[in-house]
Design an enzyme around this catalytic site. Structure first.
Site, mmCIF file in Angstrom:
data_model
loop_
_atom_site.group_PDB
_atom_site.id
_atom_site.type_symbol
_atom_site.label_atom_id
_atom_site.label_comp_id
_atom_site.label_asym_id
_atom_site.label_seq_id
_atom_site.Cartn_x
_atom_site.Cartn_y
_atom_site.Cartn_z
ATOM 1 C CG LEU A 73 -22.020 -27.663 -32.282
ATOM 2 C CD1 LEU A 73 -21.253 -27.659 -30.969
ATOM 3 C CD2 LEU A 73 -22.484 -26.267 -32.627
ATOM 4 N N GLY A 113 -12.410 -35.957 -37.638
ATOM 5 C CA GLY A 113 -11.818 -37.274 -37.823
ATOM 6 C C GLY A 113 -12.151 -38.225 -36.683
ATOM 7 C CD GLN A 114 -9.784 -36.975 -32.482
ATOM 8 O OE1 GLN A 114 -10.210 -36.697 -31.362
ATOM 9 N NE2 GLN A 114 -8.778 -36.343 -33.027
ATOM 10 C CB VAL A 129 -18.755 -31.769 -32.118
ATOM 11 C CG1 VAL A 129 -18.937 -30.912 -30.877
ATOM 12 C CG2 VAL A 129 -17.364 -32.375 -32.146
ATOM 13 C CG ASP A 180 -4.678 -32.768 -34.771
ATOM 14 O OD1 ASP A 180 -4.066 -32.444 -35.810
ATOM 15 O OD2 ASP A 180 -5.854 -33.187 -34.763
#
Ligand code: ATP
Ligand code: MG
Length: 783
Positions: free
Chosen positions: A455, A459-460, A463, A575
């Site tokens: 998707l 940064g983490q 998805v 964030d």
């Protein structure tokens, strides 16, 4: 002159005629075949007369087979009818065999000389058998006894006339010194074989030219008789009285005759031209044999048959098995007689012909049991191999599973699984809220983390869109590998915080998986992308209207207000940005991404951390002081409000001056105060005509206050929410806008079977929508 010529002639004759046909040799006496015709005289003296010979009318096959039995002798003597002349002297039969008749020798030629060498007597011997079934056998030998004397024997067959052979007897010494004793040694005697087949013979004796005169009177003899029978007497044979020597010859040396069923017919001819005068002689179960060196045929029982082949009804089967222990089968074999043959059956487990004369019986190699053994061995080996393979496979899969299990346990530990377990142990409701998924489940849900399911990447981590076993669509976030303890704490922190939140405008966390190398977080799936996408990469066919923007602003403000003051523990998002505001199927906002969130105790006003967040949205005060407060989230929200108002990115990358949207906006706002009409220049042209100047101004002022460099000067989210809602009510004068009461915004955490609240909240969402039904339908149509 005559002697060399005669010698040459004789030697040629001898050369031609010498050599016997071994095929016609005297065989055994009639034993089984010595049967006489029934009703006929069987014996004459000691001699049995077998058919086709017979004594008396009707007892012989043809007249020529008639035997005369002279009973005036004692014992009576049998005589053969060798010719048709009834005055002829018939030869006396001494023996009869299957194919030969032995007769007494009367055909001796003799010549005597007195001491002066003058001939005193000469008698010629002969045998006539024309038309009879007899012929002279080759087994006879021409024998000459005498000195300087040669004998000529002549005979004829049915087809040849006057064939001759001869033999010369020479003496080197005086007649009375001839040493020949027992057998002929070449001096005073001579012997030769003659190839005959003759039906009779005639012998002459002639003195050699220039015959020496001997001092004694002497005689010479020549006869054709059975080989080896005559015992040479030496000089006495020459000097004795003639009658004595003749008598010895008659007694010692018989003549051997061969006999046939016919003297001149072949088998084929006899069979096909059988007449009453000369019928075919061979009866049933017999075979016809042509004579080899003369005309005529004989009969013989077929192998396996016995009896007299000339006598009706012919040969009968010979029961070989009747011989008891002497039967032709070996003792272990069973003898079974057949017509004309026999079978020797070997006992079971043995094979072979079972015959004494054959291979006998040989023990079978037990092929069945040996092949059974082979099959069993083969099966055993293959089963063993399969078993080994299975065990190997099972062991490797066990080892693999153990390794995977161990790896999962290591991952779980590294990803802070124990921390989560500790949380769950202290907070029972967490067990219900956070579902722990297995890696296999998530692998299946994302089709092994297929690239097509991605998707977006942040940064983490990455998805993925996935579908769980129960058919629920989810967003699965594959976080980056956790290396540090602080990251582990952050992750579990997010998990615990987000699992506590249950708000319609906040993306729900459904569960997690910590057993993979990278932790996985499972969120509810929000189908319509991010606010950032819609603002900054607008689609031609669909654009977010001013009303929708107000609603999104209101939803986001509501969610943040809830996080800051309404949830049980104040939570700072840290964030907030348009990328982290997702739009659901009705284009209502849902705040996502709590990776950097922090919960604080009520009396705590800020958290001190190293600076985190996204450039462009970062609170300058937090940047300077490193203290994050609820006002830091307000600042970031202010940036989002400016994005909604102006449609520009937080970082206006294309422009060198005023790169920061905040700086640019604030400067524009300063100008607005001076010159009010310039406000409309900064509003997104796409929505410029959808709202009033007042609305834009209010929103711009709210944003400006949110972006106050001094945090204390910024409003709290609740105020922001109220003001936005006020604008919405301005924009929608017909629908009396309802501000969601505080109590309703706080959705009580209730759990369904999955540990999540979904359907109840969405119903609540519709029922409590801040939009009028007309506006809602407007929004839905837009989707
Ligand atoms: P950052 O890591 O700085 O927050 P980001 O928000 O772009 O950046 P992610 O939060 O990891 O990155 O999300 C990546 C993308 O995945 C998003 O841009 C969004 O399109 C999509 N996404 C994230 N969560 C969901 C969700 N629950 N439902 C649907 N799509 C989602
Ligand atoms: Mg994000």
């Amino acid at each position: 002159m005559h002697l060399p010529w005669v010698l040459l002639l004789l030697s040629i004759g001898v050369t031609i005629l010498v050599g016997t046909d071994a095929s016609i040799t005297p065989t055994t006496m009639f034993t089984t075949t010595n049967t006489t015709k029934p009703g006929c005289q069987r014996k004459c003296g000691n001699l049995t007369i077998p058919y086709p010979f017979g004594i008396g009318n009707g007892c012989y096959f043809r007249d020529v087979f008639a035997i005369r039995c002279n009973t005036s002798y004692n014992p009576p003597k049998a005589f053969a009818l060798t010719g048709f002349d009834p005055d002829e002297i018939y030869p006396e039969i001494l023996e009869m065999t299957e194919n030969q008749v032995i007769i007494r020798n009367t055909a001796v030629t003799s010549r005597c000389y007195d001491s002066r060498g003058i001939e005193t007597s000469y008698i010629e011997g002969s045998l006539g058998m024309q038309g009879s079934p007899y012929s002279v056998s080759n087994t006879n030998k021409l024998t000459v006894i005498g000195c300087d004397e040669y004998a000529l024997i002549s005979g004829s067959t049915e087809i040849t006339n006057d064939e001759k052979a001869g033999c010369i007897a020479l003496c080197n010494l005086e007649v009375d010194q001839v040493v020949t004793q027992g057998s002929c040694l070449g001096s005073g005697c001579c012997q030769t074989s003659v190839l005959t087949g003759w039906q009779g013979f005639h012998i002459t004796l002639t003195s050699l030219d220039g015959r020496r005169s001997f001092t004694n009177q002497s005689c010479s003899y020549a006869f054709f008789a059975r080989n080896g029978s005559f015992v040479f007497g030496g000089a006495s044979d020459l000097t004795s009285n003639t009658s004595v020597v003749l008598n010895r010859i008659m007694q010692q040396v018989p003549v051997v005759l061969d006999w046939s069923a016919s003297a001149d017919l072949s088998c084929d001819y006899a069979k096909n031209s059988s007449t009453s005068y000369e019928p075919y002689a061979c009866q049933s179960n017999s075979q016809c044999i042509d004579n080899t060196n003369m005309l005529g045929y004989r009969c013989r029982c077929l192998p396996g048959y016995e009896g007299n082949p000339y006598l009706e009804p012919g040969c009968t089967d010979f029961n070989e098995c009747a011989a008891g222990p002497n039967n032709p089968c070996i003792s272990t074999a069973v003898c079974a007689n057949n017509p004309g043959s026999y079978i020797c059956s070997c006992p079971s487990g043995y094979s072979g012909d079972g015959k004494k004369s054959g291979s006998g019986c040989v023990k079978n190699i037990d092929t069945s049991s040996s092949s059974l053994k082979k099959i069993t061995l083969g099966l055993g080996i293959s089963l063993g191999a399969m078993l080994l393979l299975l065990v190997g496979w099972w062991m490797s899969s066990v080892i693999r599973k153990r390794r995977i299990k161990k790896q999962k346990a290591t991952n779980f530990k590294r990803n802070g699984g124990f921390l989560l377990q500790q949380h769950m142990a202290t907070d029972e409701s967490a067990v219900a809220r956070i579902k722990i998924y297995t890696f296999d489940e998530l692998e299946r849900a994302t089709d092994h983390f297929n690239e097509d399911r991605v998707l977006g990447k942040g940064g983490q981590g990455i998805v993925y869109k996935g579908m769980l076993g129960e058919g629920r669509i989810v967003a699965i976030k594959l976080c980056k590998v956790i290396d540090e303890e602080s990251q582990r704490i952050d992750l579990i922190n997010e998990l615990v915080i987000v699992s506590q939140i249950n708000h319609r405008n906040i993306v729900k966390l459904l569960g997690c998986c910590l057993e993979s190398e990278s932790p996985l977080l499972i969120y509810e799936y929000i189908p319509n992308g991010t606010l950032s996408d819609h603002l900054h990469c607008p689609r031609d066919d669909f654009q977010i209207t001013w009303k929708m923007r107000l609603q999104i602003a209101s939803d986001s403000a509501g969610a943040l207000a809830y996080l800051h003051s309404s949830s049980s523990i104040p939570i700072f998002h840290r964030d907030i940005k348009s990328c982290n505001i997702l739009l659901d199927d009705r284009y209502r906002a849902k705040i996502s991404d709590f990776g950097t969130s922090k919960s604080i105790s009520i009396d705590q006003t800020h958290v001190s951390t190293r600076v985190m967040g996204t450039f462009g949205y970062l609170d300058p005060e937090y940047f300077l002081l490193g203290q994050f407060t609820d006002k830091s989230d307000v600042y970031s929200f202010g940036v989002v409000l400016v994005e909604l108002l102006t449609g520009q990115k937080a970082i206006r990358s294309a422009l060198k001056e005023d790169r920061s949207l905040t700086q640019w906006f604030l400067s524009q706002m300063e100008n607005c105060r001076i010159e009010n009409s310039r406000l409309l220049d900064i509003v997104d042209s796409q929505v410029l005509h959808e709202g009033s100047k007042e609305e834009f101004l209010i929103i711009a002022n709210i944003a400006k206050r949110c972006l106050n460099p001094d945090g204390k000067g910024r409003p709290i989210m609740k105020e922001v929410l109220l003001e936005i809602e006020a604008v919405m009510s301005l924009h929608l004068p017909k629908a009396k806008e309802e501000v969601w009461p505080k109590s309703e915004q706080m959705v009580i955490v209730s759990t369904d079977s999955d540990g999540f609240t979904s359907s109840t909240t969405s119903t609540f969402y519709l029922e409590n929508s801040s939009l009028s039904s007309a506006e809602a339908s407007l929004l839905f149509n837009a989707t």
